[in-house]
Motif scaffolding. Structure first.
Motif, PDB file in Angstrom:
ATOM      1  N   VAL A   1      51.096  44.181  26.883  1.00 14.62           N
ATOM      2  CA  VAL A   1      50.277  43.825  28.074  1.00 14.62           C
ATOM      3  C   VAL A   1      48.859  43.174  26.989  1.00 14.62           C
ATOM      4  N   ARG A   2      49.077  42.034  27.455  1.00 11.29           N
ATOM      5  CA  ARG A   2      47.941  41.154  27.203  1.00 11.29           C
ATOM      6  C   ARG A   2      46.832  41.108  28.235  1.00 11.29           C
ATOM      7  N   ARG A   3      45.427  40.898  27.647  1.00  6.81           N
ATOM      8  CA  ARG A   3      44.363  41.330  28.577  1.00  6.81           C
ATOM      9  C   ARG A   3      44.217  40.065  29.186  1.00  6.81           C
ATOM     10  N   ARG A   4      44.155  40.467  30.695  1.00  7.05           N
ATOM     11  CA  ARG A   4      43.748  39.935  31.689  1.00  7.05           C
ATOM     12  C   ARG A   4      42.449  39.725  32.050  1.00  7.05           C
ATOM     13  N   PRO A   5      41.428  38.840  32.493  1.00  7.19           N
ATOM     14  CA  PRO A   5      39.671  39.402  33.552  1.00  7.19           C
ATOM     15  C   PRO A   5      40.689  39.886  34.778  1.00  7.19           C
ATOM     16  N   ALA A   6      39.293  40.608  35.620  1.00  8.22           N
ATOM     17  CA  ALA A   6      39.689  41.388  36.749  1.00  8.22           C
ATOM     18  C   ALA A   6      40.825  40.458  38.326  1.00  8.22           C
ATOM     19  N   ALA A   7      41.489  40.734  38.907  1.00  8.19           N
ATOM     20  CA  ALA A   7      40.952  40.306  39.558  1.00  8.19           C
ATOM     21  C   ALA A   7      40.108  39.181  40.791  1.00  8.19           C
ATOM     22  N   SER A   8      39.342  40.209  41.018  1.00 12.36           N
ATOM     23  CA  SER A   8      38.225  40.027  41.688  1.00 12.36           C
ATOM     24  C   SER A   8      36.728  39.930  40.526  1.00 12.36           C
ATOM     25  N   GLN A   9      36.723  38.176  41.113  1.00 12.70           N
ATOM     26  CA  GLN A   9      35.751  38.183  40.190  1.00 12.70           C
ATOM     27  C   GLN A   9      34.705  37.819  40.938  1.00 12.70           C
TER      28      GLN A   9
ATOM     29  N   LEU B   1      42.446  54.407  46.326  1.00 13.45           N
ATOM     30  CA  LEU B   1      41.832  54.355  45.052  1.00 13.45           C
ATOM     31  C   LEU B   1      42.875  53.208  44.311  1.00 13.45           C
ATOM     32  N   ALA B   2      43.421  52.385  45.320  1.00 13.91           N
ATOM     33  CA  ALA B   2      45.243  50.806  44.829  1.00 13.91           C
ATOM     34  C   ALA B   2      43.769  50.151  44.430  1.00 13.91           C
ATOM     35  N   GLY B   3      42.819  50.241  45.459  1.00 18.71           N
ATOM     36  CA  GLY B   3      41.689  48.889  45.267  1.00 18.71           C
ATOM     37  C   GLY B   3      41.151  48.424  44.111  1.00 18.71           C
ATOM     38  N   LEU B   4      41.597  49.691  43.192  1.00 15.85           N
ATOM     39  CA  LEU B   4      41.180  50.181  41.703  1.00 15.85           C
ATOM     40  C   LEU B   4      41.845  48.665  41.217  1.00 15.85           C
ATOM     41  N   ALA B   5      42.582  48.205  41.525  1.00 10.71           N
ATOM     42  CA  ALA B   5      43.886  47.306  40.661  1.00 10.71           C
ATOM     43  C   ALA B   5      42.976  45.870  40.915  1.00 10.71           C
ATOM     44  N   ASP B   6      42.390  46.161  41.687  1.00  7.99           N
ATOM     45  CA  ASP B   6      41.752  44.641  42.382  1.00  7.99           C
ATOM     46  C   ASP B   6      40.248  44.273  41.589  1.00  7.99           C
ATOM     47  N   ARG B   7      39.641  45.614  41.695  1.00  6.61           N
ATOM     48  CA  ARG B   7      38.330  45.382  41.352  1.00  6.61           C
ATOM     49  C   ARG B   7      37.992  45.455  39.923  1.00  6.61           C
ATOM     50  N   PHE B   8      39.167  45.748  38.696  1.00  9.82           N
ATOM     51  CA  PHE B   8      39.283  46.074  37.731  1.00  9.82           C
ATOM     52  C   PHE B   8      40.987  45.204  36.777  1.00  9.82           C
ATOM     53  N   ALA B   9      40.234  45.154  35.575  1.00  6.18           N
ATOM     54  CA  ALA B   9      41.560  44.455  35.226  1.00  6.18           C
ATOM     55  C   ALA B   9      42.324  45.612  35.060  1.00  6.18           C
ATOM     56  N   ARG B  10      44.115  45.345  35.235  1.00  7.64           N
ATOM     57  CA  ARG B  10      44.619  45.640  35.851  1.00  7.64           C
ATOM     58  C   ARG B  10      46.217  46.557  34.734  1.00  7.64           C
ATOM     59  N   ARG B  11      45.401  45.830  33.523  1.00  6.52           N
ATOM     60  CA  ARG B  11      45.989  46.416  31.815  1.00  6.52           C
ATOM     61  C   ARG B  11      45.059  47.006  31.623  1.00  6.52           C
ATOM     62  N   ARG B  12      44.045  47.599  31.576  1.00  3.54           N
ATOM     63  CA  ARG B  12      43.217  48.797  31.983  1.00  3.54           C
ATOM     64  C   ARG B  12      43.043  49.422  32.806  1.00  3.54           C
ATOM     65  N   ILE B  13      43.236  49.648  34.192  1.00  2.67           N
ATOM     66  CA  ILE B  13      43.938  50.431  34.854  1.00  2.67           C
ATOM     67  C   ILE B  13      44.881  51.379  34.684  1.00  2.67           C
TER      68      ILE B  13
END
Length: 421
Positions: free
Chosen positions: A197-205, A76-88
């Motif tokens: 916390v400001r919005r940032r895109p997901a780490a994996s583009q 499940l930790a990979g979700l933090a790279d797959r989607f925007a971290r703020r949203r997670i």
């Protein structure tokens, strides 16, 4: 001509780190959630014991809090790279708040509460991975170490405050209201993160995202395929040796208690000793040691985290035991340097998965260490077991220190260059 003097390394201050709004947001949210979690742990223990009258059932439910992160964390930790971290983070907080609110309904069946506890802890894996991966984006260079030290000290302080105040609060509110309060802390944390916390895109583009299984395999390959990263992970997992004494604090307290200091008081003192040392060590290590100096001192500090425990073999009095355990906690501050070095060695887009893998191993090391310590203490007594943990940990730390000395040169030069820029 005089010798060329190396430019002094600039160290970040607590004031400049706290001045950053996004860090303050994560810091406040973390403190709030931790306080609620400690209160919930005490409430859950009281509730389970009231229902079953069984110490084994109470301990089993507590052990259940380790299992989800060990089993589910790496995936499940990979979700933090797959989607925007703020949203997670927001989604995990809202879901955990909802689950704990269901637990707070009076008369909830015991098996249902166990299932809910499992999923509440499971959701902490992607949340923690997202927060850990986001922090280096908010704090750069030495600010990251100082921010990590603040979070570390907050963790320890909230643990002490939560356990100390938990009993009194539950006595006045009752366990169900205490669980409802914990649910509210998750909701407040989500609101704080939304606003600060400001919005940032997901780490994996990119349009094609790899499967969770492929991300987990790739993360394991990254972390364990690189010698430097592998050594840093081993430093992190060394905590399995020096947290062992906390798991057998009660039998240790029985051997030290007397008429003036009963077992509960001695147990509280013992369990507070290492967190106190950790807070002190984190402050001193982050405030008075230069960035490159922390990397050089990491091996020695790791050995200090285990060496004092060997003194317990002499069956010293309570005052000496407390000093030894505080010293061990001070040594544990090396984790700040290990964490900062790990961040620098892992690509930003893969930090969530990497942190998740390390965190799962950390939980496993602590759980296994405490379990082995408990089994051994029944046969040998608590003092020899703590001393053996110290000897074993010191041996492993010494080997890691030698390996680290050979591999840290490039990283030290990079850290020094950043700190003097």
């Amino acid at each position: 001509m005089g010798k060329h003097r190396r430019a002094p390394e600039r160290q970040a201050t607590y004031g400049e780190v706290i001045a950053i709004r996004e860090f303050r947001t994560l810091w406040y949210g973390q403190g709030l959630s931790l306080l609620g979690d400690q209160l919930a742990q005490v409430a859950l223990a009281v509730l389970i014991y009231e229902r079953t009258k069984s110490p084994l059932a109470t301990a089993a439910v507590y052990a259940l809090t380790y299992l989800p992160q060990i089993v589910g964390g790496p995936f499940l930790a990979g979700l933090a790279d797959r989607f925007a971290r703020r949203r997670i983070m927001i989604a995990c907080d809202l879901l955990r708040g909802l689950l704990v609110a269901v637990m707070a309904v009076p008369g909830m069946p015991l098996w249902t509460m166990c299932v809910l506890v499992f999923f509440v802890v499971l959701l902490s894996a992607p949340f923690s991975a997202a927060r850990a991966a986001l922090l280096p984006e908010i704090l750069e260079g030495d600010r990251y170490v100082v921010g990590s030290a603040l979070q570390n000290m907050t963790n320890q302080a909230m643990q002490m405050l939560g356990f100390a105040a938990g009993g009194a609060l539950i006595a006045s509110l009752g366990p169900y209201k205490a669980l409802a309060l914990d649910a509210a802390t998750f909701l407040f944390s989500a609101l704080i993160i939304m606003s600060g916390v400001r919005r940032r895109p997901a780490a994996s583009q990119g349009s094609s995202k790899p499967s969770m299984w492929r991300m987990t395999r790739a993360g394991a390959s990254l972390v364990f395929g690189d010698r430097q990263l592998r050594t840093l992970v081993m430093f992190a997992w060394l905590c399995g040796f020096y947290v062992l004494p906390e798991g057998i604090a009660v039998p240790y307290a029985i051997s030290l208690a007397d008429e003036t200091l009963p077992v509960p008081v001695v147990t509280g003192l013992l369990m507070a000793a290492m967190p106190t040392g950790t807070v002190l060590g984190a402050f001193l290590f982050s405030r008075f040691v230069s960035p490159s100096g922390r990397l050089r001192a990491m091996g020695w500090m790791a050995m200090l985290s285990c060496a004092p425990l060997i003194g317990c073999a002499m069956h010293p009095p309570l005052e000496v035991v407390l000093v030894l355990w505080v010293l061990s906690g001070v040594g544990g501050a090396y984790q700040l340097a290990a964490n900062a070095a790990f961040v620098q060695c892992v690509p930003a887009e893969r930090r969530g998965q990497a942190f998740g893998l390390v965190q799962s191993g950390l939980m496993a090391a602590q759980g296994v260490g405490i379990l082995i310590g408990g089994l051994a203490a029944e046969r040998l007594g608590p003092e020899p077991v703590v001393a053996l943990a110290g000897v074993s940990g010191l041996t492993v730390a010494a080997v890691l220190a030698m390996v680290w000395t050979e591999s840290r040169a490039d990283l030290s030069a990079r850290v020094r260059a950043e700190a003097t820029a």
